[in-house]
Structure formats: structure tokens, C-alpha cells
Write an enzyme that holds these catalytic residues in place. Structure first.
Site, short mmCIF file in Angstrom:
data_model
loop_
_atom_site.label_atom_id
_atom_site.label_comp_id
_atom_site.label_asym_id
_atom_site.label_seq_id
_atom_site.Cartn_x
_atom_site.Cartn_y
_atom_site.Cartn_z
N GLY A 39 0.88 -1.18 0.00
CA GLY A 39 0.00 0.00 0.00
C GLY A 39 0.90 1.21 0.00
O GLY A 39 1.19 1.79 1.04
N MET A 62 1.25 7.79 2.34
CA MET A 62 2.06 7.45 3.51
C MET A 62 3.04 6.32 3.24
O MET A 62 4.18 6.35 3.72
CB MET A 62 1.14 7.07 4.68
CG MET A 62 0.42 8.23 5.28
SD MET A 62 1.54 9.53 5.86
CE MET A 62 2.31 8.72 7.24
N GLY A 63 2.61 5.32 2.47
CA GLY A 63 3.52 4.23 2.13
C GLY A 63 4.72 4.75 1.35
O GLY A 63 5.87 4.34 1.60
N LYS A 111 -6.80 8.53 18.09
CA LYS A 111 -6.66 9.15 16.76
C LYS A 111 -7.94 8.93 15.94
O LYS A 111 -8.38 9.82 15.20
CB LYS A 111 -5.45 8.58 16.03
CG LYS A 111 -5.14 9.39 14.78
CD LYS A 111 -3.84 9.06 14.14
CE LYS A 111 -3.61 9.98 12.94
NZ LYS A 111 -2.71 9.39 11.95
N ASN A 138 -10.19 11.79 14.22
CA ASN A 138 -10.57 11.78 12.80
C ASN A 138 -12.09 11.69 12.64
O ASN A 138 -12.64 12.20 11.65
CB ASN A 138 -9.92 10.58 12.09
CG ASN A 138 -8.44 10.79 11.88
OD1 ASN A 138 -7.95 11.91 11.93
ND2 ASN A 138 -7.70 9.72 11.68
N ASN A 169 -12.36 14.98 10.48
CA ASN A 169 -12.53 14.54 9.08
C ASN A 169 -13.99 14.58 8.66
O ASN A 169 -14.33 15.08 7.59
CB ASN A 169 -12.00 13.12 8.92
CG ASN A 169 -10.53 13.09 8.56
OD1 ASN A 169 -10.16 13.08 7.40
ND2 ASN A 169 -9.68 13.09 9.56
N SER A 181 -8.11 14.63 5.06
CA SER A 181 -8.00 13.63 3.99
C SER A 181 -9.36 13.07 3.54
O SER A 181 -9.54 12.79 2.36
CB SER A 181 -7.09 12.49 4.44
OG SER A 181 -7.62 11.91 5.62
N GLU A 186 -12.71 6.20 4.80
CA GLU A 186 -12.49 5.18 5.85
C GLU A 186 -13.59 5.24 6.92
O GLU A 186 -13.38 4.76 8.04
CB GLU A 186 -11.10 5.41 6.49
CG GLU A 186 -9.95 5.09 5.55
CD GLU A 186 -8.58 5.24 6.21
OE1 GLU A 186 -8.29 6.34 6.72
OE2 GLU A 186 -7.81 4.27 6.20
P1 NAD Z 1 -3.68 6.87 -0.18
O1 NAD Z 1 -5.08 7.07 -0.58
O2 NAD Z 1 -2.68 7.89 -0.62
O3 NAD Z 1 -3.17 5.46 -0.68
C1 NAD Z 1 -3.81 4.28 -0.30
C2 NAD Z 1 -3.92 3.38 -1.53
O4 NAD Z 1 -4.82 3.96 -2.47
C3 NAD Z 1 -2.59 3.19 -2.24
O5 NAD Z 1 -2.52 1.84 -2.67
C4 NAD Z 1 -2.71 4.12 -3.43
O6 NAD Z 1 -1.95 3.75 -4.55
C5 NAD Z 1 -4.19 4.04 -3.74
N1 NAD Z 1 -4.62 5.24 -4.47
C6 NAD Z 1 -4.46 6.53 -4.09
N2 NAD Z 1 -4.98 7.37 -5.02
C7 NAD Z 1 -5.48 6.58 -6.00
C8 NAD Z 1 -6.14 6.84 -7.23
N3 NAD Z 1 -6.41 8.09 -7.62
N4 NAD Z 1 -6.49 5.79 -7.99
C9 NAD Z 1 -6.25 4.51 -7.60
N5 NAD Z 1 -5.62 4.19 -6.43
C10 NAD Z 1 -5.25 5.21 -5.65
O7 NAD Z 1 -3.69 6.67 1.40
P2 NAD Z 1 -2.71 7.28 2.50
O8 NAD Z 1 -3.01 8.72 2.67
O9 NAD Z 1 -1.33 6.83 2.23
O10 NAD Z 1 -3.27 6.55 3.78
C11 NAD Z 1 -2.90 5.22 4.14
C12 NAD Z 1 -3.30 5.03 5.59
O11 NAD Z 1 -2.54 5.95 6.40
C13 NAD Z 1 -4.76 5.37 5.87
O12 NAD Z 1 -5.25 4.54 6.89
C14 NAD Z 1 -4.71 6.81 6.36
O13 NAD Z 1 -5.80 7.18 7.16
C15 NAD Z 1 -3.41 6.77 7.15
N6 NAD Z 1 -2.73 8.06 7.34
C16 NAD Z 1 -2.62 8.95 6.31
C17 NAD Z 1 -1.93 10.14 6.54
C18 NAD Z 1 -1.71 11.13 5.42
O14 NAD Z 1 -1.22 12.24 5.72
N7 NAD Z 1 -1.98 10.81 4.17
C19 NAD Z 1 -1.39 10.41 7.79
C20 NAD Z 1 -1.49 9.46 8.79
C21 NAD Z 1 -2.17 8.27 8.56
#
Ligand code: NAD
Length: 309
Positions: A7, A11-12, A185, A189, A193, A258, A270
Site C-alpha cells: 500500500g 504514507m507508504g 486518533k 478523525n 474529518n 484527507s 475510511e
Molecule cells: P492513499 O489514498 O494515498 O493510498 C492508499 C492506496 O490507495 C494506495 O494503494 C494508493 O496507490 C491508492 N490510491 C491513491 N490514489 C489513488 C487513485 N487516484 N487511484 C487509484 N488508487 C489510488 O492513502 P494514505 O493517505 O497513504 O493513507 C494510508 C493510511 O494511512 C490510511 O489509513 C490513512 O488514514 C493513514 N494516514 C494517512 C496520513 C496522510 O497524511 N496521508 C497520515 C497518517 C495516517
């Protein structure tokens, strides 16, 4: 350390980038074809303080990865977790520790239900990141990671993971009560959120409404009742303190949270792992949760208006 990020969204990618820069062997696993292709062709675009750089980190679809990893960092959205676990099941070996840092209530249960024998750790993070397009993240601010071993993980492994995260500048700290932090947290949210998404406003705008404290109190008191029944020591006072700190004049963000961004880009939220988890558990436990139930339904209704399929 050999690390896979399962993922690799906002964040990943952030954590994968920081771990890669610290010398770890990182693979970014993701399901979004454009994202994987862009990272492999041009590199991951990382923007920090207005400066953009392209970093070569291998990205792949789960089915194309055949390797043994010391650590798999799960960083999907909560509702994508089960699907990702299924797709990386061939990578979940006896020697692989799995750390889930996704937000929301219920991730631990999802993982345990999938496989109760994993070397499992869960955590939460205050780092943030934004995915501005396929293969492109913007990194702002600082944060930390709090995590705890749940099943089958030795003290040595916890120390090793802690060291690797800290060497990457991720400011990790092992916790003795990570579930409390996760619930706290989730409660934050479930207020910021969802309110901003329903009201279509920025976090700082919530300060303007006399209804913010009234509605917050209702959300928080239901969280407390369900948390206490589940043995999580979250109190309304503790949750309110966290929420009030985020709404303080010098803290309340001039940005949309988000969930608002998910709706704006036509994606699922979420919600079922935030207010929705409280509504679901309240029903199971016979605890009334009218406010969290209504908020869950309103967010699902918002999703219905923007999601095409
Ligand atoms: P994200 O939406 O950026 O990514 C999650 C997945 O969705 C990834 O596999 C990504 O490739 C896919 N994705 C994103 N946009 C897409 C699109 N347009 N089309 C198809 N696939 C798409 O999620 P994130 O923000 O990295 O969040 C991951 C976890 O971390 C969640 O539980 C979130 O609540 C948590 N989190 C996020 C943040 C932040 O600042 N983003 C901070 C702390 C915790």
C-alpha cells in the site's frame, strides 16, 4: 533491512522513501497501475519544501513480487487492507514481521482474521503526506510512529524495527498501549474529518461554529461508552483534550482533511473504520450510538453522490 511497503500511496511512499534513503532495500507494492508504472519509469517524485527530486525505488504489483522480506509495512486505507493481505499472502512467511500503521478501528481484527499466526505489530503515526498524482508525493511537517508487538514478535525484533525506523528519521517509539493511541486518533478523525466533509469546510473553519463543541461532545461520549465496554481506556476527557488541541487557534489547519480530499476525488472514505466502527460495535453491545450512526450514514450518502461505480 529488506522491507516491502504494501500500500504505497501517500504514507507508504513517504515511509518507503525515508527507509530507502537510510539504506534499506525497499520495494513499493501497490495496486494502482499508473502509480507503479510511473515510479518504475521516472522514479518516485518526492517534493519537500518546494524542492522536487526523483528517487529510484522499485515498485511492483503484489503478484510480481517473489522475495523474502524482514518487514512488511501495511499502509493501505483501512477498507483496502483485506484485499491487500490476500494479494501479498505469498510474502507472509515465518521470518517476516508485519507492521500495520493504517488509521482506523478494526485493522488488527482484519489481520488476525486473515491469519492469526503472523508476527504482528500495529501502530499509528502522526507523519503526514499527500499523493498529488501517480508516482508523486509531497512531504510536509514532521511526526512520529508509535507501535507495539501484538503476536509472536520477540523483544529483539521490536528493537530492530525501532532502530531501522529511527535511522530513517521516522522517530519511532515502542508503546505499551498502542490501542489507546489508535482509538484516540480514530476519535479525532471521527470529528475533524467527518465534520469538514459534511460541512465542506477546512479544519480552521470548524472553530467558527457554535455547533462544533456540541456535536463533538456527542461523538466523543459514544466513543467513550464503546471503548470502555471493549476494555480500551479511552475517556471522553482524553479524547476531547486531543480534539481541542487540534482546534486551537495556532493548530487548526488551513487545509481540508484527507476524508474531504477522498470525496473531492470521488473515492471511498475510511468512515466504516471511524464513526462506523463505533456504530457497529454499539449495536453489538447494545450501546446507543445515534450520532456516530448518523454521521456514518451522511458520509456514505456523500460517497454515493460522488463515486461512479
Ligand atoms: P492513499 O489514498 O494515498 O493510498 C492508499 C492506496 O490507495 C494506495 O494503494 C494508493 O496507490 C491508492 N490510491 C491513491 N490514489 C489513488 C487513485 N487516484 N487511484 C487509484 N488508487 C489510488 O492513502 P494514505 O493517505 O497513504 O493513507 C494510508 C493510511 O494511512 C490510511 O489509513 C490513512 O488514514 C493513514 N494516514 C494517512 C496520513 C496522510 O497524511 N496521508 C497520515 C497518517 C495516517
Amino acid at each position: 533491512m529488506k522491507i516491502a511497503i504494501a500500500g504505497s500511496g501517500a504514507m507508504g511512499s513517504r515511509c518507503g522513501y525515508m527507509l530507502h534513503q537510510a539504506g534499506n532495500q525497499v520495494t513499493l507494492i501497490d495496486l494502482w497501475p499508473e502509480h507503479v508504472t510511473t515510479i518504475n519509469t521516472q522514479g518516485l517524485s518526492v517534493e519537500t519544501a518546494g524542492k522536487q527530486r526523483f528517487v529510484k525505488i522499485p515498485a511492483a504489483f503484489p503478484e510480481d513480487v517473489h522475495d523474502d522480506f524482514d518487514l512488511i509495512l501495511l499502509f493501505t486505507k483501512a477498507m483496502q487492507l483485506n484485499d491487500m493481505l490476500n494479494k501479498i499472502s505469498h510474502l507472509l512467511t515465518d521470518n517476516t514481521a508485519v507492521l500495520c500503521l493504517s488509521n482506523g478501528i478494526g485493522n488488527l481484527e482484519t489481520i488476525k482474521k486473515f491469519n492469526s499466526h503472523l508476527d504482528l505489530l500495529v501502530g499509528t503515526t502522526l507523519w503526514t503526506s499527500e499523493l498529488v498524482g501517480p508516482g508523486a508525493v509531497v512531504l510536509k511537517g514532521s511526526g512520529y510512529i508509535e507501535f507495539q508487538a501484538i503476536e509472536n514478535v520477540s523483544h529483539e525484533t521490536v528493537i530492530k524495527i525501532n532502530d531501522v525506523l529511527n535511522e530513517a528519521g521516522l522517530d519511532a517509539r515502542p508503546s505499551n498501549n498502542v490501542l489507546l493511541s489508535i482509538w484516540k486518533k480514530a476519535c479525532l478523525n471521527s470529528v475533524l474529518n467527518t465534520f469538514c466533509t459534511i460541512l465542506d469546510c477546512k479544519i480552521m473553519d470548524l472553530r467558527k461554529s457554535q455547533y462544533t463543541p456540541i456535536l463533538t461532545k456527542r461523538v466523543v461520549s459514544e466513543f467513550e461508552a464503546v471503548a470502555q465496554a471493549k476494555g480500551i481506556p479511552l475517556t471522553a476527557e482524553l479524547a476531547s483534550k486531543t480534539i481541542n488541541a487540534s482546534l486551537a487557534p495556532n493548530q487548526a489547519g488551513d487545509h481540508y482533511p484527507s476524508m474531504h480530499q477522498d470525496i473531492a476525488s470521488g473515492r471511498h472514505t475510511e468512515i466504516d473504520y471511524l464513526n462506523g466502527a463505533i456504530a457497529r460495535m454499539g449495536k453489538e453491545l447494545n450501546i446507543p450510538t445515534p450520532t456516530n450512526t448518523l454521521i456514518t450514514e451522511l458520509i456514505h450518502a456523500r460517497e454515493d453522490t460522488v463515486i461512479k461505480n
